[in-house]
Scaffold this motif. Structure first.
Motif, PDB file in Angstrom:
ATOM      1  N   VAL A 182      39.423  50.182  50.794  1.00 21.06           N
ATOM      2  CA  VAL A 182      39.773  50.625  52.143  1.00 21.06           C
ATOM      3  C   VAL A 182      40.090  49.428  53.031  1.00 21.06           C
ATOM      4  CG1 VAL A 182      38.908  51.763  54.217  1.00 21.06           C
ATOM      5  CG2 VAL A 182      38.467  52.767  51.977  1.00 21.06           C
ATOM      6  N   ALA A 183      39.267  48.388  52.945  1.00 22.53           N
ATOM      7  CA  ALA A 183      39.495  47.194  53.765  1.00 22.53           C
ATOM      8  C   ALA A 183      40.803  46.510  53.395  1.00 22.53           C
ATOM      9  CB  ALA A 183      38.324  46.227  53.595  1.00 22.53           C
ATOM     10  N   PHE A 184      41.128  46.494  52.118  1.00 20.80           N
ATOM     11  CA  PHE A 184      42.382  45.893  51.657  1.00 20.80           C
ATOM     12  C   PHE A 184      43.574  46.698  52.165  1.00 20.80           C
ATOM     13  CE2 PHE A 184      45.780  44.849  48.773  1.00 20.80           C
ATOM     14  CZ  PHE A 184      45.571  43.527  48.432  1.00 20.80           C
ATOM     15  N   LEU A 185      43.471  48.019  52.075  1.00 23.84           N
ATOM     16  CA  LEU A 185      44.573  48.868  52.523  1.00 23.84           C
ATOM     17  C   LEU A 185      44.763  48.777  54.033  1.00 23.84           C
ATOM     18  CD1 LEU A 185      46.648  50.888  51.393  1.00 23.84           C
ATOM     19  CD2 LEU A 185      45.029  52.719  51.921  1.00 23.84           C
ATOM     20  N   ARG A 186      43.669  48.637  54.770  1.00 25.95           N
ATOM     21  CA  ARG A 186      43.764  48.506  56.229  1.00 25.95           C
ATOM     22  C   ARG A 186      44.586  47.282  56.613  1.00 25.95           C
ATOM     23  NH1 ARG A 186      43.349  51.375  60.870  1.00 25.95           N
ATOM     24  NH2 ARG A 186      41.450  52.429  60.177  1.00 25.95           N
ATOM     25  N   MET A 187      44.498  46.205  55.840  1.00 33.53           N
ATOM     26  CA  MET A 187      45.307  45.009  56.112  1.00 33.53           C
ATOM     27  C   MET A 187      46.790  45.339  56.040  1.00 33.53           C
ATOM     28  SD  MET A 187      43.349  42.293  56.717  1.00 33.53           S
ATOM     29  CE  MET A 187      44.363  40.874  56.325  1.00 33.53           C
ATOM     30  N   ASP A 188      47.169  46.197  55.102  1.00 38.27           N
ATOM     31  CA  ASP A 188      48.579  46.526  54.930  1.00 38.27           C
ATOM     32  C   ASP A 188      49.141  47.340  56.089  1.00 38.27           C
ATOM     33  OD1 ASP A 188      49.224  45.178  52.660  1.00 38.27           O
ATOM     34  OD2 ASP A 188      48.895  46.836  51.284  1.00 38.27           O
ATOM     35  N   SER A 223      40.949  40.785  52.521  1.00 35.32           N
ATOM     36  CA  SER A 223      41.978  40.549  51.505  1.00 35.32           C
ATOM     37  C   SER A 223      41.445  39.545  50.494  1.00 35.32           C
ATOM     38  CB  SER A 223      43.271  40.035  52.141  1.00 35.32           C
ATOM     39  OG  SER A 223      43.003  38.885  52.944  1.00 35.32           O
ATOM     40  N   PRO A 224      40.443  39.934  49.700  1.00 35.89           N
ATOM     41  CA  PRO A 224      39.849  39.019  48.728  1.00 35.89           C
ATOM     42  C   PRO A 224      40.834  38.651  47.629  1.00 35.89           C
ATOM     43  CG  PRO A 224      39.077  41.250  48.363  1.00 35.89           C
ATOM     44  CD  PRO A 224      39.854  41.282  49.641  1.00 35.89           C
ATOM     45  N   THR A 225      40.686  37.471  47.081  1.00 36.19           N
ATOM     46  CA  THR A 225      41.565  37.015  46.010  1.00 36.19           C
ATOM     47  C   THR A 225      40.819  36.739  44.711  1.00 36.19           C
ATOM     48  OG1 THR A 225      41.348  34.737  46.814  1.00 36.19           O
ATOM     49  CG2 THR A 225      43.228  36.019  47.621  1.00 36.19           C
ATOM     50  N   CYS A 226      39.500  36.888  44.726  1.00 43.27           N
ATOM     51  CA  CYS A 226      38.725  36.702  43.503  1.00 43.27           C
ATOM     52  C   CYS A 226      37.367  37.366  43.675  1.00 43.27           C
ATOM     53  CB  CYS A 226      38.568  35.223  43.166  1.00 43.27           C
ATOM     54  SG  CYS A 226      37.671  34.270  44.408  1.00 43.27           S
ATOM     55  N   GLY A 227      36.686  37.556  42.570  1.00 40.51           N
ATOM     56  CA  GLY A 227      35.379  38.187  42.625  1.00 40.51           C
ATOM     57  C   GLY A 227      34.917  38.585  41.242  1.00 40.51           C
ATOM     58  N   SER A 228      33.930  39.453  41.185  1.00 40.60           N
ATOM     59  CA  SER A 228      33.396  39.950  39.915  1.00 40.60           C
ATOM     60  C   SER A 228      33.242  41.461  39.991  1.00 40.60           C
ATOM     61  CB  SER A 228      32.044  39.304  39.599  1.00 40.60           C
ATOM     62  OG  SER A 228      32.168  37.908  39.489  1.00 40.60           O
ATOM     63  N   LYS A 229      33.440  42.117  38.870  1.00 37.88           N
ATOM     64  CA  LYS A 229      33.251  43.562  38.785  1.00 37.88           C
ATOM     65  C   LYS A 229      32.482  43.877  37.510  1.00 37.88           C
ATOM     66  CE  LYS A 229      37.527  44.907  41.202  1.00 37.88           C
ATOM     67  NZ  LYS A 229      36.888  45.528  42.379  1.00 37.88           N
ATOM     68  N   THR A 230      31.591  44.843  37.614  1.00 40.54           N
ATOM     69  CA  THR A 230      30.856  45.302  36.443  1.00 40.54           C
ATOM     70  C   THR A 230      31.307  46.716  36.104  1.00 40.54           C
ATOM     71  OG1 THR A 230      28.929  43.942  37.019  1.00 40.54           O
ATOM     72  CG2 THR A 230      28.589  45.721  35.442  1.00 40.54           C
ATOM     73  N   PHE A 231      31.744  46.888  34.861  1.00 38.71           N
ATOM     74  CA  PHE A 231      32.266  48.172  34.405  1.00 38.71           C
ATOM     75  C   PHE A 231      31.273  48.822  33.442  1.00 38.71           C
ATOM     76  CE2 PHE A 231      35.824  45.393  35.318  1.00 38.71           C
ATOM     77  CZ  PHE A 231      36.687  46.185  36.051  1.00 38.71           C
ATOM     78  N   LEU A 232      31.306  50.133  33.398  1.00 41.65           N
ATOM     79  CA  LEU A 232      30.565  50.896  32.399  1.00 41.65           C
ATOM     80  C   LEU A 232      31.601  51.683  31.607  1.00 41.65           C
ATOM     81  CD1 LEU A 232      27.748  51.499  31.341  1.00 41.65           C
ATOM     82  CD2 LEU A 232      27.626  53.440  32.908  1.00 41.65           C
ATOM     83  N   HIS A 233      32.103  51.051  30.571  1.00 38.99           N
ATOM     84  CA  HIS A 233      33.238  51.600  29.829  1.00 38.99           C
ATOM     85  C   HIS A 233      32.751  52.615  28.800  1.00 38.99           C
ATOM     86  CE1 HIS A 233      36.902  51.727  27.367  1.00 38.99           C
ATOM     87  NE2 HIS A 233      37.514  51.262  28.456  1.00 38.99           N
ATOM     88  N   PRO A 234      33.437  53.748  28.675  1.00 41.52           N
ATOM     89  CA  PRO A 234      32.974  54.789  27.750  1.00 41.52           C
ATOM     90  C   PRO A 234      32.999  54.371  26.281  1.00 41.52           C
ATOM     91  CG  PRO A 234      35.161  55.305  28.608  1.00 41.52           C
ATOM     92  CD  PRO A 234      34.633  54.160  29.418  1.00 41.52           C
ATOM     93  N   GLN A 235      33.762  53.328  25.932  1.00 41.37           N
ATOM     94  CA  GLN A 235      33.866  52.932  24.523  1.00 41.37           C
ATOM     95  C   GLN A 235      33.092  51.668  24.177  1.00 41.37           C
ATOM     96  OE1 GLN A 235      38.257  53.199  24.772  1.00 41.37           O
ATOM     97  NE2 GLN A 235      38.125  54.321  22.836  1.00 41.37           N
ATOM     98  N   VAL A 236      32.973  50.755  25.117  1.00 38.81           N
ATOM     99  CA  VAL A 236      32.297  49.482  24.791  1.00 38.81           C
ATOM    100  C   VAL A 236      31.090  49.216  25.665  1.00 38.81           C
ATOM    101  CG1 VAL A 236      34.427  48.469  23.904  1.00 38.81           C
ATOM    102  CG2 VAL A 236      33.825  48.145  26.318  1.00 38.81           C
ATOM    103  N   GLY A 237      30.755  50.122  26.542  1.00 38.61           N
ATOM    104  CA  GLY A 237      29.560  49.973  27.348  1.00 38.61           C
ATOM    105  C   GLY A 237      29.736  49.074  28.557  1.00 38.61           C
TER     106      GLY A 237
END
Length: 283
Positions: A182-188, A223-237
């Motif tokens: 939402v914050a990224f889209l607000r910049m646009d 408008s971040p340009t880097c970071g980290s995300k944690t996923f919970l993928h249905p096939q690899v966890g």
């Protein structure tokens, strides 16, 4: 429903920011127990801190004048605006407006596509305006969804984050991801204030998702340009990936999002497993 940039978005943004500040945060005395009718700073307090008249600041919030750069800078300092907020404020004031060809379809250049195809073992996506997904490599499709299966107009990371249940389940911290979207889209909205494509996207999300509607009203910008995300993928966890947004020299409106994992980490091994199940791209 009219979702185009409102004529007084500038005033709404200023009110949102001053509502978040307490007098003591900006060096003003507390109210000594007196209750405030509204949260945050009063208009006269912002005007005092900025060194402008209360009438001038009031008319600015009401959208009844075009501020000078010096006055706007003084207000920004008073509200303790950070870099993204400041950039957004100046764009709203039309002191740094970007125009766009509304009819031109976004396309990926030859060099960018070649770079994307050469990335092995790294999920990568080319995004355009409003985070439209323009191109991707097979590993990105395996990590997220097979973008080739959906209509072009639905290939948008923000739209998918709010409206596609697969995306909501994919993020361990979906709420943080949603707020950032939402914050990224607000910049646009400040960069492309009259673009019907953007207005349509905001309108659809506002109508269909309560979280988006609530967070949009806060006027948060980033408008971040880097970071980290944690996923919970249905096939690899579970896998945690670092991401970076790289600029495309072929088009200022495009960027490449790449996701990497530390060598010999669980996440890197999970990516190796995903390469075996990755769908073919059809862009």
């Amino acid at each position: 429903m009219n979702t185009q940039t409102h004529p007084n978005d500038l005033g709404e943004f200023l009110r949102a920011r001053r509502s978040e500040l307490e007098p003591t945060q900006v060096g003003l005395p507390a109210d000594a127990g007196r209750a405030r009718r509204v949260a945050g700073l009063r208009r006269e307090e912002v005007a005092l801190l900025a060194g402008i008249s209360v009438d001038y600041y009031t008319r600015l919030e009401q959208g009844r004048l075009s501020p000078s750069k010096s006055a706007l800078a003084a207000v920004a300092r008073s509200l303790r605006l950070q870099e993204d907020d400041l950039d957004y404020l100046y764009r709203l004031a039309r002191l740094g407006r970007t125009t766009v060809d509304r009819q031109r379809r976004q396309t990926v250049g030859v060099q960018t596509q070649r770079l994307l195809d050469s990335l092995q073992g790294i999920p990568a996506i080319v995004i355009g305006r409003y985070m439209d997904v323009l191109a991707w490599n097979p590993l990105a499709a395996a990590l997220y969804v097979d973008f080739a299966e959906m209509p072009i107009e639905q290939r948008n990371l923000i739209r998918l984050s709010f409206l596609d249940p697969r995306f909501r389940r994919l993020y361990v911290d979906w709420e943080n991801n949603g707020r950032n979207c939402v914050a990224f889209l607000r910049m646009d909205t400040a960069r492309f204030p009259d673009d019907p494509r953007l207005a349509s996207l905001i309108g659809e999300l506002s109508l269909r998702d309560e979280d988006f509607r609530r967070w949009w009203a806060t006027h948060l910008v980033a408008s971040p340009t880097c970071g980290s995300k944690t996923f919970l993928h249905p096939q690899v966890g579970k896998l945690s990936l670092d991401w970076q947004m790289l600029s495309c020299t072929e088009s200022l409106d495009q960027a490449i999002i790449v996701m990497t994992a530390a060598a010999d980490s669980e996440a890197s091994r999970a990516l190796e497993k995903l390469t075996a199940v990755r769908p073919a791209t059809d862009q």
